[in-house]
Design an enzyme around this catalytic site. Structure first.
Site, PDB file in Angstrom:
ATOM      1  N   CYS A 158       0.842  -1.283  -0.160  1.00  0.00           N
ATOM      2  CA  CYS A 158      -0.107   0.269  -0.049  1.00  0.00           C
ATOM      3  C   CYS A 158       0.762   1.384  -0.225  1.00  0.00           C
ATOM      4  O   CYS A 158       0.302   2.250  -0.416  1.00  0.00           O
ATOM      5  CB  CYS A 158      -0.833   0.004   1.414  1.00  0.00           C
ATOM      6  SG  CYS A 158      -0.249  -0.187   2.685  1.00  0.00           S
ATOM      7  N   GLU A 170      -3.700   2.691  -8.195  1.00  0.00           N
ATOM      8  CA  GLU A 170      -2.743   1.772  -7.382  1.00  0.00           C
ATOM      9  C   GLU A 170      -2.102   0.511  -8.531  1.00  0.00           C
ATOM     10  O   GLU A 170      -3.232   0.042  -8.842  1.00  0.00           O
ATOM     11  CB  GLU A 170      -3.206   0.821  -6.116  1.00  0.00           C
ATOM     12  CG  GLU A 170      -2.948   1.442  -5.085  1.00  0.00           C
ATOM     13  CD  GLU A 170      -3.351   0.532  -3.793  1.00  0.00           C
ATOM     14  OE1 GLU A 170      -4.272   0.082  -3.916  1.00  0.00           O
ATOM     15  OE2 GLU A 170      -2.686   0.630  -2.895  1.00  0.00           O
TER      16      GLU A 170
HETATM   17  P1  NAP Z   1      -9.601  -6.226  -0.306  1.00  0.00           P
HETATM   18  O1  NAP Z   1     -10.227  -6.954  -1.341  1.00  0.00           O
HETATM   19  O2  NAP Z   1     -10.070  -4.839   0.336  1.00  0.00           O
HETATM   20  O3  NAP Z   1      -9.643  -7.291   0.991  1.00  0.00           O
HETATM   21  C1  NAP Z   1      -8.983  -7.005   2.246  1.00  0.00           C
HETATM   22  C2  NAP Z   1      -9.796  -7.891   3.209  1.00  0.00           C
HETATM   23  O4  NAP Z   1     -11.088  -7.337   3.159  1.00  0.00           O
HETATM   24  C3  NAP Z   1      -9.853  -9.402   2.779  1.00  0.00           C
HETATM   25  O5  NAP Z   1      -9.687  -9.910   4.148  1.00  0.00           O
HETATM   26  C4  NAP Z   1     -11.000  -9.403   2.149  1.00  0.00           C
HETATM   27  O6  NAP Z   1     -11.936 -10.731   2.393  1.00  0.00           O
HETATM   28  C5  NAP Z   1     -12.168  -8.440   3.118  1.00  0.00           C
HETATM   29  N1  NAP Z   1     -13.365  -8.119   2.198  1.00  0.00           N
HETATM   30  C6  NAP Z   1     -13.549  -8.448   1.073  1.00  0.00           C
HETATM   31  N2  NAP Z   1     -14.914  -7.900   0.659  1.00  0.00           N
HETATM   32  C7  NAP Z   1     -15.304  -7.419   1.790  1.00  0.00           C
HETATM   33  C8  NAP Z   1     -16.595  -6.748   2.211  1.00  0.00           C
HETATM   34  N3  NAP Z   1     -17.563  -6.918   1.483  1.00  0.00           N
HETATM   35  N4  NAP Z   1     -16.715  -6.545   3.668  1.00  0.00           N
HETATM   36  C9  NAP Z   1     -15.610  -6.730   4.519  1.00  0.00           C
HETATM   37  N5  NAP Z   1     -14.629  -7.190   4.299  1.00  0.00           N
HETATM   38  C10 NAP Z   1     -14.296  -7.657   2.798  1.00  0.00           C
HETATM   39  O7  NAP Z   1      -8.125  -5.770  -0.508  1.00  0.00           O
HETATM   40  P2  NAP Z   1      -6.996  -6.641  -0.780  1.00  0.00           P
HETATM   41  O8  NAP Z   1      -7.049  -6.923  -2.229  1.00  0.00           O
HETATM   42  O9  NAP Z   1      -6.672  -7.813   0.104  1.00  0.00           O
HETATM   43  O10 NAP Z   1      -5.577  -5.647  -0.392  1.00  0.00           O
HETATM   44  C11 NAP Z   1      -5.254  -4.770  -1.276  1.00  0.00           C
HETATM   45  C12 NAP Z   1      -5.496  -3.317  -1.010  1.00  0.00           C
HETATM   46  O11 NAP Z   1      -5.343  -3.277   0.530  1.00  0.00           O
HETATM   47  C13 NAP Z   1      -4.852  -2.122  -1.525  1.00  0.00           C
HETATM   48  O12 NAP Z   1      -5.703  -1.253  -1.921  1.00  0.00           O
HETATM   49  C14 NAP Z   1      -3.671  -1.698  -0.546  1.00  0.00           C
HETATM   50  O13 NAP Z   1      -3.286  -0.435  -0.872  1.00  0.00           O
HETATM   51  C15 NAP Z   1      -4.640  -1.828   0.558  1.00  0.00           C
HETATM   52  N6  NAP Z   1      -3.712  -1.978   1.719  1.00  0.00           N
HETATM   53  C16 NAP Z   1      -3.725  -0.814   2.622  1.00  0.00           C
HETATM   54  C17 NAP Z   1      -2.764  -0.870   3.661  1.00  0.00           C
HETATM   55  C18 NAP Z   1      -2.685   0.312   4.663  1.00  0.00           C
HETATM   56  O14 NAP Z   1      -2.093   0.041   5.640  1.00  0.00           O
HETATM   57  N7  NAP Z   1      -3.113   1.476   4.357  1.00  0.00           N
HETATM   58  C19 NAP Z   1      -1.775  -1.894   4.018  1.00  0.00           C
HETATM   59  C20 NAP Z   1      -2.009  -3.041   2.911  1.00  0.00           C
HETATM   60  C21 NAP Z   1      -2.942  -3.032   1.906  1.00  0.00           C
HETATM   61  P3  NAP Z   1     -11.688 -11.917   1.239  1.00  0.00           P
HETATM   62  O15 NAP Z   1     -10.213 -11.881   1.055  1.00  0.00           O
HETATM   63  O16 NAP Z   1     -12.068 -13.115   1.772  1.00  0.00           O
HETATM   64  O17 NAP Z   1     -12.162 -11.215   0.043  1.00  0.00           O
END
Ligand code: NAP
Length: 474
Positions: free
Chosen positions: A280, A378
């Site tokens: 991120c 991103e």
């Molecule tokens: P994501 O799709 O948002 O998933 C993150 C988590 O949320 C997973 O556990 C996912 O579960 C869950 N999730 C999915 N749909 C949901 C819903 N409707 N309600 C509640 N939870 C839900 O993100 P990602 O693809 O894993 O991660 C990448 C993103 O995270 C990027 O945008 C990155 O920048 C961001 N990030 C931010 C930080 C920070 O500290 N600011 C750090 C790391 C990453 P499932 O896997 O079961 O779908």
């Protein structure tokens, strides 16, 4: 193939319905993870609530001792769990070892910081009254974590919540739940009281619905995409549920004419390519001042070609591992094609690597248009997008020209400029001559659409504490 259990109220629980876990380095399924339905999540919340009274009643020192014990367990299994991280996430093994080291450091740092959850006594201004500020644990915490740093980003929530006196229910990303399962084993081995830590997996929206609608869940802490963060904000409105949100970034890097070239190249390489670009705080937009542009580009491309070896996370010398899945590859291709169509020059990489799994070459694009996809979205891939700028004011404007504001980086030897940047860059974190600003003892988080609240540092503990004013009439 092993099916891994959930961890519920002190017990390891297998389920019939499972999800498959794929190794991104081979594209093959190698394990399965048990899942829960919504009713089982509701039971976990009840059990966490039952554990809350006992956990909060312990002294901060006693809770800290549990955190140290969990850290000891992880330390003993350091390389084994690092291997699990590489298997499920695809990152180079050395970086998984780095993730383990940071995880252990978070646990030990919060073990101590928990002892400093101070309130205060305010000098009174009404005769016969005294005013106190008391800090109390917020209650049951639901944590939702992403796949890109599958262990450390979960522990960044769990360690301060435990230290503050809160039980935690973790829902890790479905792609990478196995190191969270290993964390549950460490909690069990450390004899953490039952219900203080639980782990659930399964349908994210169903689990989140229970977290949002169950009044016993007093806080949701989420790391992931801005899109899901927005859904949680909507869902939290009904019960006015507190949220901490660590969301997406679009980090700018400003490299000024007066920068130390070697430091700037090394810092930008680290900020860009660490974790295969899937961070991120990854450098998404590299802006280089015109006077150093050609020298920087040459040195950056040379070093990328020389050092950024792509391959399976377990191969020696690999710096760029596999992307998480096929969608990661599709996005990388889309960003490169869009940049080239917009006039960018492709100086190295640019293609999927022809082998099983999800590998993409270390890529450098220069003269990328300011409205190119990789300057607006991103990228989450090993693609460095570089563009020139002229003046300091223009650099700052470019850096701030995004709705996101997680991390930013600047390379300069001018101290006055460094202070001007500190005061004007819109981001939660700023690395000055530093390509990796993350540390246990300092706050981590974003402004604008990058989120709400801070993890790590004293602020990380505070986000699991309520502030109560106690007025005493004498
Ligand atoms: P994501 O799709 O948002 O998933 C993150 C988590 O949320 C997973 O556990 C996912 O579960 C869950 N999730 C999915 N749909 C949901 C819903 N409707 N309600 C509640 N939870 C839900 O993100 P990602 O693809 O894993 O991660 C990448 C993103 O995270 C990027 O945008 C990155 O920048 C961001 N990030 C931010 C930080 C920070 O500290 N600011 C750090 C790391 C990453 P499932 O896997 O079961 O779908």
């Amino acid at each position: 193939m092993k099916t891994h259990p959930l961890y519920l109220n002190g017990e390891f629980v297998l389920s019939e319905k499972t999800i498959s876990i794929t190794n991104p380095g081979t594209g093959e399924v190698f394990a399965a993870m048990s899942t829960v339905d919504r009713a089982r999540v509701a039971q976990a919340v009840k059990d966490a609530h039952a554990a809350f009274a006992g956990w909060r009643a312990l002294t901060a020192k006693a809770r800290g001792e549990f955190l140290h014990k969990i850290a000891n367990e992880l330390e003993q299994r350091r390389d084994e769990i690092a291997r699990t991280i590489t298997m499920e996430n695809g990152k180079p093994f050395a970086q998984s070892q780095g993730e383990m080291a940071l995880t252990i450091d978070h646990l030990r740092w919060f073990a101590e910081e928990g002892r400093r959850g101070y309130g205060r006594i305010i000098p009174h201004q009404t005769d016969g009254k005294r005013n106190l500020v008391v800090k109390t644990p917020i209650g049951v915490v639901a944590a939702i974590s992403p796949w890109n740093f599958p262990l450390v980003l979960a522990v960044r929530k769990i360690a301060p919540a435990f230290a503050a006196g809160c039980p935690v229910i973790l829902k890790p990303a479905s792609a990478t739940p196995l190191c969270a399962a290993a964390f549950a084993e460490a909690c069990h081995a450390a004899k953490l009281p039952k219900g203080v830590f639980q782990m659930v997996c399964g349908s994210a929206s169903e689990i989140a619905k229970e977290f949002l609608e169950n009044p016993l869940v007093r806080k949701i802490t989420f790391t992931g995409s801005t899109e899901v963060g927005q859904k949680l904000i909507e869902g939290a409105a009904k019960l006015v549920k507190p949220l901490s949100l660590e969301l997406g970034g679009l980090a700018p890097v400003l490299i000024f004419d007066d920068a130390d070239l070697d430091k700037a190249v090394d810092g930008a390489l680290l900020a860009k390519f660490r974790n295969t670009g899937q961070s991120c705080i990854a450098a998404n937009r590299i802006y280089v001042q015109r006077g150093i542009y050609d020298r920087f580009v040459k040195a950056f491309v040379d070093k990328t070609k020389e050092t950024m070896k792509v391959g399976d996370g377990f191969e020696a010398g690999v710096q760029i591992g596999a992307l998480i899945d096929e969608n990661g590859i599709k996005k990388a291709i889309e960003h490169v094609e869009d940049a080239v169509k917009g006039g960018a020059k492709l100086l190295c990489g640019g293609k999927r690597v022809n082998r099983p799994g999800y590998f993409f070459e270390a890529t450098v694009l220069t003269d990328v248009a300011r409205d190119g996809l990789c300057m607006r979205e991103e990228t989450f891939a090993p693609i460095a997008a570089i563009a020139p700028f002229d003046t300091e004011a223009e650099g700052i404007e470019l850096a701030n020209s995004s709705p996101f504001g997680l991390s930013a980086y600047a390379f300069t030897r001018d101290l006055s400029r460094a202070f001007r940047l500190m005061e004007s860059i819109e981001s939660g974190m700023l690395g000055i001559n530093d390509g990796l600003p993350t540390t246990s003892n300092a706050p981590f988080g974003g402004v604008k659409m990058s989120g709400w609240g801070r993890e790590l540092g004293a602020e990380g503990l505070d986000s699991f504490l309520e502030t109560k004013h106690v007025s005493i009439a004498l």
